[in-house]
Design an enzyme around this catalytic site. Structure first.
Site, PDB file in Angstrom:
ATOM      1  CG  HIS A 123      12.000  -1.479   2.489  1.00 54.09           C
ATOM      2  ND1 HIS A 123      12.223  -0.596   3.368  1.00 54.09           N
ATOM      3  CD2 HIS A 123      10.931  -1.254   1.939  1.00 54.09           C
ATOM      4  CE1 HIS A 123      11.121   0.464   3.325  1.00 54.09           C
ATOM      5  NE2 HIS A 123      10.258   0.046   2.071  1.00 54.09           N
ATOM      6  CG  HIS A 128       9.726   1.761  -2.807  1.00 60.53           C
ATOM      7  ND1 HIS A 128      10.701   0.815  -2.208  1.00 60.53           N
ATOM      8  CD2 HIS A 128       9.319   2.052  -1.455  1.00 60.53           C
ATOM      9  CE1 HIS A 128      10.941   0.767  -1.050  1.00 60.53           C
ATOM     10  NE2 HIS A 128       9.602   1.549  -0.543  1.00 60.53           N
ATOM     11  CD  GLU A 168       6.852  -1.141   1.104  1.00 61.98           C
ATOM     12  OE1 GLU A 168       6.740  -1.009   2.277  1.00 61.98           O
ATOM     13  OE2 GLU A 168       7.574  -0.543   0.456  1.00 61.98           O
ATOM     14  NE  ARG A 185      14.259   9.027   5.788  1.00 59.47           N
ATOM     15  CZ  ARG A 185      14.874   8.830   7.136  1.00 59.47           C
ATOM     16  NH1 ARG A 185      15.872   9.087   7.493  1.00 59.47           N
ATOM     17  NH2 ARG A 185      13.684   8.851   7.968  1.00 59.47           N
TER      18      ARG A 185
END
Length: 325
Positions: free
Chosen positions: A103, A178, A120, A198
């Site tokens: 991200h 991740h 996150e 992605r």
């Protein structure tokens, strides 16, 4: 103005190629299909949750934000960029491996208009024996090494795989490569963003039978090759009646609490509080309620307004508490 009270929302369910039916185990009723995400508290263009309980039932979180503003959400409770609620709370059912992804930060120039970056954290609610996740790059992997691995099909050799079990927690700053993997159910607290790049998706088709889009150039651009400060910890040393800090960053603070007796707490004027019930059952009482209370069960998520004041947790349950720093 309405008297503040704890808000529960109707989840927005998202079908994903890697999803399953595990969210049903939390008393939720997802639609048919491969349901990978339950957006439990959301104020985003791609999903906005509606209040389930009390006088505001039927109102979206966006409407609550517009009607009550900082009085209910706190002086820090509305995002400066985009004006929305700053966090997004999810439950994720990983019946299969998620794509390997990364991200961006808030300042990435190619962010979609109005979007935030995405830092996150995960709290593992359940994990099958042998379950693992992908959590960062192996030591020494730089941009060129990752690019070459993507080109020659050896990207999995560059990734750090970590075993997981229930109670583990992972902080994932923007820039950390991740992936959640099969057999894991997590609670996710994140910035209010739906931007995912992605890197690799196992060459599998999506729900429509076509390969899902990859974002290789953006992924290479935003990856933090020297590390972004990702941290992980076991949480089995949590003490009843004391908050164990799991993550703290400019976007959120997340703590774990074990409730075994009456626990008197209060909100503050600068931030809302989010409670995620991880296991067990309990009860939530608050000072402005007239003999009202809420029963707490695993999988439930509540937004406590900043001006709620004092509240009490009781029963035998484990909760996550999130708020703005």
């Amino acid at each position: 103005m309405s008297t503040p009270y704890p808000l529960q929302f109707q989840p927005e369910f998202k079908e994903r190629v890697w999803g399953g039916r595990a969210l049903e185990h939390f008393g939720l009723t997802p639609p048919e299909g491969h349901i990978g995400e339950g957006w439990m508290i959301a104020d985003h263009a791609n999903g906005t949750t509606k209040v389930l309980n009390g006088p505001l039932a039927g109102k979206g979180l966006d409407e609550v934000r517009e009607q009550f503003g900082t009085a209910w959400l706190g002086t820090k409770g509305v995002s400066e960029k985009g004006g929305r609620f700053p966090l997004l709370i999810k439950l994720l059912d990983c019946n299969d491996d998620l794509s390997v992804q990364v991200h961006p930060t808030d300042d990435y120039e190619a962010l979609p208009p109005g979007e935030l970056g995405k830092t996150e954290m995960w709290y593992v609610l359940d994990a099958k024996p042998g379950a693992h996740i992908i959590y960062g790059l192996n030591e020494g992997v730089d941009r060129e090494a990752l690019k070459q691995a993507l080109e020659n099909g050896t990207v999995m050799d560059t990734l750090r795989q970590v075993p997981v079990e229930a109670g583990d927690t992972f902080f994932i700053p923007a820039g950390t490569v991740h992936a959640l993997c099969a057999g894991v159910v997590v609670a996710e607290i994140q910035q209010n963003s739906d931007t995912t790049y992605r890197i690799y998706d196992y060459n599998r088709p999506g729900l429509d039978g076509k390969p899902r889009e990859l974002h290789v150039q953006d992924s290479l651009n935003v990856t933090a090759y020297e590390g972004a400060g990702a941290t992980t910890m076991k949480t089995n040393h949590a003490v009843p009646g004391e908050w164990l800090q799991l993550a703290a960053c400019p976007y959120f603070v997340v703590e774990k609490g074990l409730v075994t007796d009456r626990w008197e707490l209060r909100t503050t004027s600068d931030s809302f509080t989010i409670l995620v019930v991880c296991e067990g059952e309990g009860r939530l009482d608050w000072s402005s309620a007239d003999n009202e209370h809420l029963t707490l069960k695993a999988g439930q998520c509540y937004l406590l307004p900043a001006n709620l004041g004092s509240y009490t947790l009781s029963g035998n349950t484990t909760v996550l508490r999130s708020y703005l720093p």
